[in-house]
Design a protein around this motif. Structure first.
Motif, short mmCIF file in Angstrom:
data_model
loop_
_atom_site.label_atom_id
_atom_site.label_comp_id
_atom_site.label_asym_id
_atom_site.label_seq_id
_atom_site.Cartn_x
_atom_site.Cartn_y
_atom_site.Cartn_z
N UNK A 131 0.81 -1.21 0.00
CA UNK A 131 0.00 0.00 0.00
C UNK A 131 0.84 1.26 0.00
N UNK A 132 1.72 1.37 0.97
CA UNK A 132 2.45 2.61 1.17
C UNK A 132 3.82 2.35 1.74
N UNK A 137 5.62 8.08 -2.83
CA UNK A 137 5.04 6.98 -2.05
C UNK A 137 5.16 5.72 -2.90
N UNK A 138 6.06 4.85 -2.52
CA UNK A 138 6.31 3.64 -3.30
C UNK A 138 5.32 2.53 -2.93
N UNK A 139 5.27 1.51 -3.77
CA UNK A 139 4.39 0.38 -3.47
C UNK A 139 4.23 -0.56 -4.65
N UNK A 140 5.00 -0.31 -5.73
CA UNK A 140 4.98 -1.23 -6.87
C UNK A 140 6.39 -1.22 -7.46
N UNK A 197 0.78 -0.36 -5.73
CA UNK A 197 -0.15 -1.35 -6.29
C UNK A 197 -1.38 -1.48 -5.37
N UNK A 198 -1.18 -1.29 -4.08
CA UNK A 198 -2.31 -1.34 -3.13
C UNK A 198 -3.37 -0.30 -3.48
#
Ligand SMILES: [Zn+2]
Ligand SMILES: [Zn+2]
Ligand SMILES: [Zn+2]
Length: 775
Positions: free
Chosen positions: A517-518, A526-529, A610-611
């Protein structure tokens, strides 16, 4: 190992030190019986480091004893180290005995975990001729509470909360009889000398002949009862009573997050859910976690777990649960708390629930010192994966392949769990929860203090997240300053991958795919993928989901329609996006508001999460525009997927426009344009939601495969670590693993520590230990 050269008929004396899980598991009684059987004299005692044996006898007998010992210890005992040396005889010793424990500065303790009620105790519990018939706190040498009631080590009754209950003559006789299965059982008690149950209402104790039957009566009429468990209070109600479950949701202020259920046995569970062999054995294990099982149609009320094709199920693991569960088809057994705060475990905590949340409380005077929630397990690819690490698993340490000085890892702010690394062991705290709740942050501080108490050592380094706004990070800096320790900040997704490397004992480089998510990125986004090449020492980012502006920060997390609006505006422009929302999202939403934020003077934060993408796609598929728990819409989208594997939506990998400080110069980004165009076309042409959800999953799987392929072409690496909260999603895990393996990749996942943020602390420790070793 050197052996003393002596003639076979001569008596020798050896001192044997055993480390590992050797306290609170019936180790000493086993040693006692085994030593006598081999004709040895001497003694066994608990120490702060494990167990120490002094053995006197013929050398052959001592060898025979030591050969047999590892096989003889009851599960979950585990010998991690065993050293032996010659020692002086014990003067006048002609028998074997259990000697008083010795305390010392505790640095190598292994505190035993809490154990589900064993088969022998269960038999006695329901045997009218047994003196413990119906005794709701029955335990023995191998079962019952351990960690939750231990105040300090070594493990002896006087250092547990059972200290308050002096043994009656009969219990004392069992405790002292080497042939009794309660020989040296520190938690032994009976109705006469031990704690007993009491049913309380807000106005005081309820006068009743049998608190269990009185509890059954009130549960049957739909009331809510706080039931004291091992690691804290549960809130229970009849799971088949929809009104009772809805009332519990209202009072607990928990709108959608699933409730777990307790059922009497596997046969009952099989009426509601499909259960594979692995799931069955996990359900029946002595850790007795909640297992997330696939639901079998609408047998139980939907309100237990809305928009979710799984149900959290557990079997009774305390005598109280055994006594209650057999009267019901299913009971809700959810943590005793408000919303998502830590589980209540004290008398005061129970009093706070009694009235506002629970109509009654079923309780007793055995105090809980170390609280923990239930652990949660999901079976993926035929293997159990811990989704929440808590009761039954805590505080059993993970073994590390490297030796480290004392390191505290404070974890992240969501799904917080912290960890302490020392020597070759990493000890996890139980799952704590989201630190935005003041009660959770207090528990976080307490857990860190607990490490200090157990180990008596100040950390030399404090590892934390890179996020400057995390409460855990700020606390880490304060603690490090007070201890004179160094702070090691670890990027969130690097920690996800490093945790996977540490769990598998790998030290080299790997392709890391971190999806969640975060997480605060080293370029401020804000990374997440993320796609990276990572080792425990460091990482370089090779690719990521194309950045998308986040309209309104945290608000877009709770209200994923905002995120959806932002994606759609980016792909289609405001007008067309507005039309799509009007046609496919039931709730009325103001897209102009989002458009104004995006085109306003303040640059919106960027995300590759991705979240967030899952949550937004969930809105487009008809799930809530506002969510009440993390990953709510992601779970709903996964739950839509059936068995078929429809073709993926199109994705484009291209060289990213910007290169961040930790990026490879050729860092790629993955555009979501084709994905949203495809979903909208499918929606407009009336393609089933189930198919759209399947195509969306297929696209994410395709993205993982393409990203890994590209990194392999560049680096030659063929090992992939999948880590992050998105890999709780079984469709993603099974799809990605199958595809990657078919292309010759070897895939590693996290199973022993949760793939979500609950396992981050292990990654932080691994990175910190590596950096310290290099200093
Ligand atoms: Zn037992
Ligand atoms: Zn007794
Ligand atoms: Zn994460």
């Amino acid at each position: 190992m050197k052996r003393a050269k002596k003639s076979p008929s001569q008596k020798t004396w050896r001192r044997v030190r055993v480390g590992g899980i050797v306290q609170g598991v019936g180790f000493r009684p086993t040693v006692f019986r085994l030593a006598r059987r081999h004709g040895l004299v001497g003694e066994v005692r608990n120490t702060a480091h494990g167990v120490e044996l002094i053995l006197g006898g013929l050398d052959g007998a001592i060898r025979g004893f030591l050969d047999e010992l590892p096989r003889a210890i009851p599960a979950p005992g585990r010998i991690e180290q065993l050293t032996e040396e010659p020692t002086a005889p014990i003067p006048g010793c002609n028998d074997f005995s259990i000697a008083p424990s010795v305390s010392a500065k505790t640095i190598e303790v292994v505190i035993p975990p809490d154990q589900a009620t064993c088969a022998d105790c269960l038999r006695e519990l329901f045997d009218p001729s047994n003196r413990r018939f119906g005794y709701p706190l029955i335990t023995c040498t191998i079962c019952g509470p351990r960690y939750s009631i231990i105040e300090s080590l070594p493990y002896d009754r006087e250092r547990t909360t059972m200290r308050a209950f002096p043994l009656c003559a009969e219990c004392r006789a069992e405790y002292e009889d080497p042939e009794d299965r309660r020989f040296h059982a520190e938690t032994v008690a009976c109705a006469r000398c031990g704690p007993n149950l009491e049913l309380l209402s807000p106005s005081g104790p309820v006068a009743c002949a049998d608190p269990i039957f009185a509890t059954v009566d009130v549960l049957r009429v739909g009331q809510i009862v706080a039931v004291k468990g091992i690691g804290g209070y549960h809130l229970a109600c009849d799971a088949t009573n929809e009104a009772a479950v809805a009332e519990l949701r209202r009072r607990k202020r928990r709108q959608h997050k699933p409730f777990a259920i307790l059922v009497n046995n596997l046969e009952v569970a099989a009426q509601y859910c499909t259960i594979g062999d692995v799931e069955a054995s996990v359900l029946r294990s002595r850790e007795a976690p909640i297992v997330l099982l696939k639901r079998r149609g609408p047998v139980l009320p939907e309100v237990l777990a809305p928009d979710n094709n799984r149900l959290g199920v557990m079997l009774p693991y305390t005598p109280i649960q055994h006594l209650l569960a057999r009267h019901f088809d299913a009971l809700v057994m959810t943590s005793g708390n408000i919303t998502d705060e830590p589980i209540r475990h004290t008398e005061k905590g129970m009093r706070d629930l009694l009235g506002p949340v629970a109509d009654f409380a079923l309780t007793h005077l055995r105090e809980i010192i170390n609280p923990s929630d239930d652990s949660v397990v999901l079976v993926q690819r035929g293997e159990p994966v811990l989704i929440r690490r808590a009761r039954g698993h805590v505080p059993t340490p993970l073994l590390s392949d490297v030796k480290m000085p004392p390191i505290l890892a404070v974890g992240p702010d969501l799904k917080n769990a912290c960890a302490f690394g020392l020597g070759q062991r990493v000890y996890f705290s139980p799952h704590i929860g989201d630190l935005e709740y003041p009660a959770a942050f207090r528990r976080h501080v307490e857990e860190i203090e607990r490490f200090g108490k157990w180990f008596g050592e100040k950390p030399r380094a404090v590892a934390c997240d890179l996020h400057p706004g995390y409460l855990s990070t700020q606390n880490a800096h304060r603690l490090a300053a007070s201890w004179g320790a160094q702070v090691i900040e670890v990027q969130h997704h690097h920690a996800h991958i490093a945790a996977c490397l540490a769990e598998h004992g790998l030290s080299g480089e790997i392709i890391g795919v971190a999806m969640d998510g975060t997480g605060f990125g080293s370029d401020g986004a804000i990374w997440g993928g993320e796609f990276m090449v990572a080792s425990r020492a460091g990482f370089q980012r090779f690719g990521h989901l194309a950045y998308q502006s986040v309209p309104g920060g945290d608000r877009s997390i709770r209200e994923p329609w905002r995120m959806l609006a932002a994606y759609l505006i980016e792909v289609f422009g405001v007008e067309f996006a507005e039309m799509i929302l009007k046609r496919h999202v039931a709730a009325s939403v103001d897209i102009q508001q989002v458009a104004r934020v995006l085109s306003g003077p303040i640059r919106a934060p960027q995300t590759s999460s991705v979240g967030r993408l899952f949550d937004a796609v969930g809105v487009l598929l008809g799930f809530p525009t506002e969510i009440t728990y993390e990953a709510q819409n992601a779970v709903a989208v996964e739950s839509l997927c059936g068995g078929e594997q429809p073709p993926p939506y199109e994705l484009q990998l291209s060289k990213a426009a910007n290169v961040g400080p930790d990026d490879d110069p050729d860092v790629f980004e993955i555009s979501l344009r084709g994905l949203f165009e495809g979903i909208v076309v499918d929606l407009e042409t009336g393609v089933a939601r189930e198919t759209i959800a399947g195509r969306f999953h297929a696209a994410i799987i395709e993205m993982i495969v393409q990203g890994c392929r590209r990194i392999r072409e560049r680096t030659g690496l063929a090992h992939v670590a999948l880590s992050g909260g998105c890999f709780v999603n079984t469709i993603l895990v099974e799809g990605a693993c199958a595809r990657l393996e078919a292309e010759g990749f070897e895939v590693l996942r996290r199973r022993v520590v949760p793939p979500n943020d609950g396992g981050i602390a292990l990654g932080q420790i691994a990175v910190a230990a590596t950096q310290m070793a290099a200093q």
